[in-house]
Design a protein around this motif. Sequence first.
Motif, PDB file in Angstrom:
ATOM      1  N   UNK A 279       0.815  -1.221   0.000  1.00  0.00           N
ATOM      2  CA  UNK A 279       0.000   0.000   0.000  1.00  0.00           C
ATOM      3  C   UNK A 279       0.848   1.271   0.000  1.00  0.00           C
ATOM      4  N   UNK A 280       2.178   1.114  -0.054  1.00  0.00           N
ATOM      5  CA  UNK A 280       3.068   2.278  -0.018  1.00  0.00           C
ATOM      6  C   UNK A 280       3.540   2.647  -1.422  1.00  0.00           C
ATOM      7  N   UNK A 281       4.250   3.760  -1.494  1.00  0.00           N
ATOM      8  CA  UNK A 281       4.802   4.227  -2.773  1.00  0.00           C
ATOM      9  C   UNK A 281       6.077   3.482  -3.151  1.00  0.00           C
ATOM     10  N   UNK A 282       6.623   2.691  -2.222  1.00  0.00           N
ATOM     11  CA  UNK A 282       7.858   1.967  -2.505  1.00  0.00           C
ATOM     12  C   UNK A 282       7.700   1.035  -3.704  1.00  0.00           C
ATOM     13  N   UNK A 283       6.511   0.506  -3.870  1.00  0.00           N
ATOM     14  CA  UNK A 283       6.253  -0.400  -4.987  1.00  0.00           C
ATOM     15  C   UNK A 283       6.574   0.268  -6.321  1.00  0.00           C
ATOM     16  N   UNK A 284       6.291   1.559  -6.416  1.00  0.00           N
ATOM     17  CA  UNK A 284       6.488   2.292  -7.670  1.00  0.00           C
ATOM     18  C   UNK A 284       7.885   2.904  -7.782  1.00  0.00           C
ATOM     19  N   UNK A 285       8.628   2.939  -6.676  1.00  0.00           N
ATOM     20  CA  UNK A 285       9.931   3.590  -6.678  1.00  0.00           C
ATOM     21  C   UNK A 285      11.079   2.634  -6.991  1.00  0.00           C
ATOM     22  N   UNK A 286      10.844   1.333  -6.829  1.00  0.00           N
ATOM     23  CA  UNK A 286      11.916   0.366  -7.067  1.00  0.00           C
ATOM     24  C   UNK A 286      12.159   0.222  -8.557  1.00  0.00           C
ATOM     25  N   UNK A 287      13.404   0.443  -8.960  1.00  0.00           N
ATOM     26  CA  UNK A 287      13.767   0.349 -10.375  1.00  0.00           C
ATOM     27  C   UNK A 287      13.632  -1.091 -10.862  1.00  0.00           C
ATOM     28  N   UNK A 288      13.117  -1.257 -12.071  1.00  0.00           N
ATOM     29  CA  UNK A 288      12.852  -2.594 -12.620  1.00  0.00           C
ATOM     30  C   UNK A 288      14.096  -3.476 -12.605  1.00  0.00           C
ATOM     31  N   UNK A 289      15.249  -2.893 -12.921  1.00  0.00           N
ATOM     32  CA  UNK A 289      16.494  -3.669 -12.995  1.00  0.00           C
ATOM     33  C   UNK A 289      16.962  -4.140 -11.620  1.00  0.00           C
ATOM     34  N   UNK A 290      16.445  -3.513 -10.554  1.00  0.00           N
ATOM     35  CA  UNK A 290      16.883  -3.859  -9.200  1.00  0.00           C
ATOM     36  C   UNK A 290      15.817  -4.617  -8.406  1.00  0.00           C
ATOM     37  N   UNK A 291      14.661  -4.812  -8.990  1.00  0.00           N
ATOM     38  CA  UNK A 291      13.538  -5.393  -8.258  1.00  0.00           C
ATOM     39  C   UNK A 291      13.888  -6.738  -7.619  1.00  0.00           C
ATOM     40  N   UNK A 293      16.758  -8.385  -7.012  1.00  0.00           N
ATOM     41  CA  UNK A 293      17.813  -8.397  -6.005  1.00  0.00           C
ATOM     42  C   UNK A 293      17.335  -7.752  -4.711  1.00  0.00           C
ATOM     43  N   UNK A 294      16.693  -6.594  -4.813  1.00  0.00           N
ATOM     44  CA  UNK A 294      16.212  -5.905  -3.620  1.00  0.00           C
ATOM     45  C   UNK A 294      15.172  -6.728  -2.870  1.00  0.00           C
ATOM     46  N   UNK A 295      14.277  -7.365  -3.588  1.00  0.00           N
ATOM     47  CA  UNK A 295      13.227  -8.159  -2.955  1.00  0.00           C
ATOM     48  C   UNK A 295      13.801  -9.406  -2.290  1.00  0.00           C
ATOM     49  N   UNK A 296      14.837  -9.984  -2.887  1.00  0.00           N
ATOM     50  CA  UNK A 296      15.524 -11.114  -2.257  1.00  0.00           C
ATOM     51  C   UNK A 296      16.165 -10.695  -0.940  1.00  0.00           C
ATOM     52  N   UNK A 297      16.836  -9.545  -0.961  1.00  0.00           N
ATOM     53  CA  UNK A 297      17.522  -9.049   0.245  1.00  0.00           C
ATOM     54  C   UNK A 297      16.512  -8.706   1.340  1.00  0.00           C
ATOM     55  N   UNK A 298      15.456  -7.997   0.955  1.00  0.00           N
ATOM     56  CA  UNK A 298      14.424  -7.618   1.924  1.00  0.00           C
ATOM     57  C   UNK A 298      13.742  -8.851   2.504  1.00  0.00           C
ATOM     58  N   UNK A 299      13.472  -9.825   1.661  1.00  0.00           N
ATOM     59  CA  UNK A 299      12.815 -11.054   2.120  1.00  0.00           C
ATOM     60  C   UNK A 299      13.687 -11.805   3.116  1.00  0.00           C
ATOM     61  N   UNK A 300      14.971 -11.904   2.819  1.00  0.00           N
ATOM     62  CA  UNK A 300      15.881 -12.597   3.746  1.00  0.00           C
ATOM     63  C   UNK A 300      15.994 -11.839   5.056  1.00  0.00           C
ATOM     64  N   UNK A 301      16.131 -10.510   4.978  1.00  0.00           N
ATOM     65  CA  UNK A 301      16.223  -9.701   6.196  1.00  0.00           C
ATOM     66  C   UNK A 301      14.965  -9.835   7.045  1.00  0.00           C
ATOM     67  N   UNK A 302      13.811  -9.761   6.402  1.00  0.00           N
ATOM     68  CA  UNK A 302      12.534  -9.845   7.112  1.00  0.00           C
ATOM     69  C   UNK A 302      12.363 -11.224   7.758  1.00  0.00           C
ATOM     70  N   UNK A 303      12.730 -12.262   7.039  1.00  0.00           N
ATOM     71  CA  UNK A 303      12.619 -13.620   7.584  1.00  0.00           C
ATOM     72  C   UNK A 303      13.530 -13.805   8.784  1.00  0.00           C
ATOM     73  N   UNK A 304      14.758 -13.320   8.671  1.00  0.00           N
ATOM     74  CA  UNK A 304      15.716 -13.443   9.784  1.00  0.00           C
ATOM     75  C   UNK A 304      15.277 -12.603  10.976  1.00  0.00           C
TER      76      UNK A 304
END
Length: 342
Positions: A279-291, A293-304
């Motif tokens: 529901x945030x603006x972050x969804x639209x701010x993440x560059x397509x080329x980085x989506x 990698x960033x989502x993998x990192x965020x997912x691992x951080x959130x899980x840990x």
Amino acid sequence: MSSRNAYYDNAKFLLIFLVVFGHLIQSFIETNKIILTLYHSIYVFHMPAFILISGFFAKGFNQKGYLQKVAKKLILPYLIFQGIYSFFYYVIKGEELSSLNPLDPHWSLWFLISLFCWNCMIYVFTKLQAYAAIVLSLILGLGVGYINEINSFLSLSRTFVFFPLFLVGFYLNQEHFQNMKVLHVKLISVVVMVSTFTLFYYLSDFNYQWLFGSKPYEMLGAFGVSGPIIRLALYSLSFVTTLAFLTLVPSRRLFFTKWGTSTLYVYLLHGFFVKLFRSSELVHLIDRSQQLLLLLIVSMFLTMMLSSRLIRKLTQPFVEAKSNFWKQQLKDITGSRRLQNR
């Protein structure tokens, strides 16, 4: 020294990571074909594998007090988080609290209701021979798609659709998992995973809601015999990819093994972060080329993070519904009222 088998904790951690990752990448599946393919590939096996492992650990169902323990572990947290999520949706989405229905699970809470039902159903199905029980569960899973009234209410659709996986897990034993760890089976498993990704890459228009198991055939646009045929094909693919994943899970103790004991915390808590992200603006701010990698990192951080000792300590009264905590709260409330009445 812990007597826990590192293999199962490794599997559970990797699966809960995929749950978090799958939920985060959903915001990008309409605009990124690689992410859509990953989404399909993950969803075809990550919950089926979780369910199969849950069935494997249900072998003690005949022990005294088993069902009561399962109810306390699943139903109490379900009711608590059903209320918390309702308030959360009221705050971020403006949904009315009056629309709260305790029998219609919010989002990922379906798994708690279904898992409790599977543990109840095992008492009936184990009266049959293993082969007959599995065949009957498949017939029910295929047939339930014709009943439009069976949907998300009490998670009934998913309960019947995914029960065959729970039942197969129940009938597996330690030797089955050990026999999968040989080199040639691992190589076949890699081929299975790569082939599944390739298949979904070319079937990018496939309706991913088939993978949820929550809707009748008619709502998925399938009529006649096409619904059971598609679901049977998905059963086959889910079984094969689940076994492939379990073959590739490492058996030795690794840095993330200890977090495999906290998957319920991650499962119940990550939804707040995912919903805020969507529901945030972050969804639209993440560059397509980085989506990716960033989502993998965020997912691992959130899980840990959600597996950490601090989070477990802070949220344990809600996740595990610790009775001592609630007794103390009740004692404090009644004590304060007595003081006010003096």
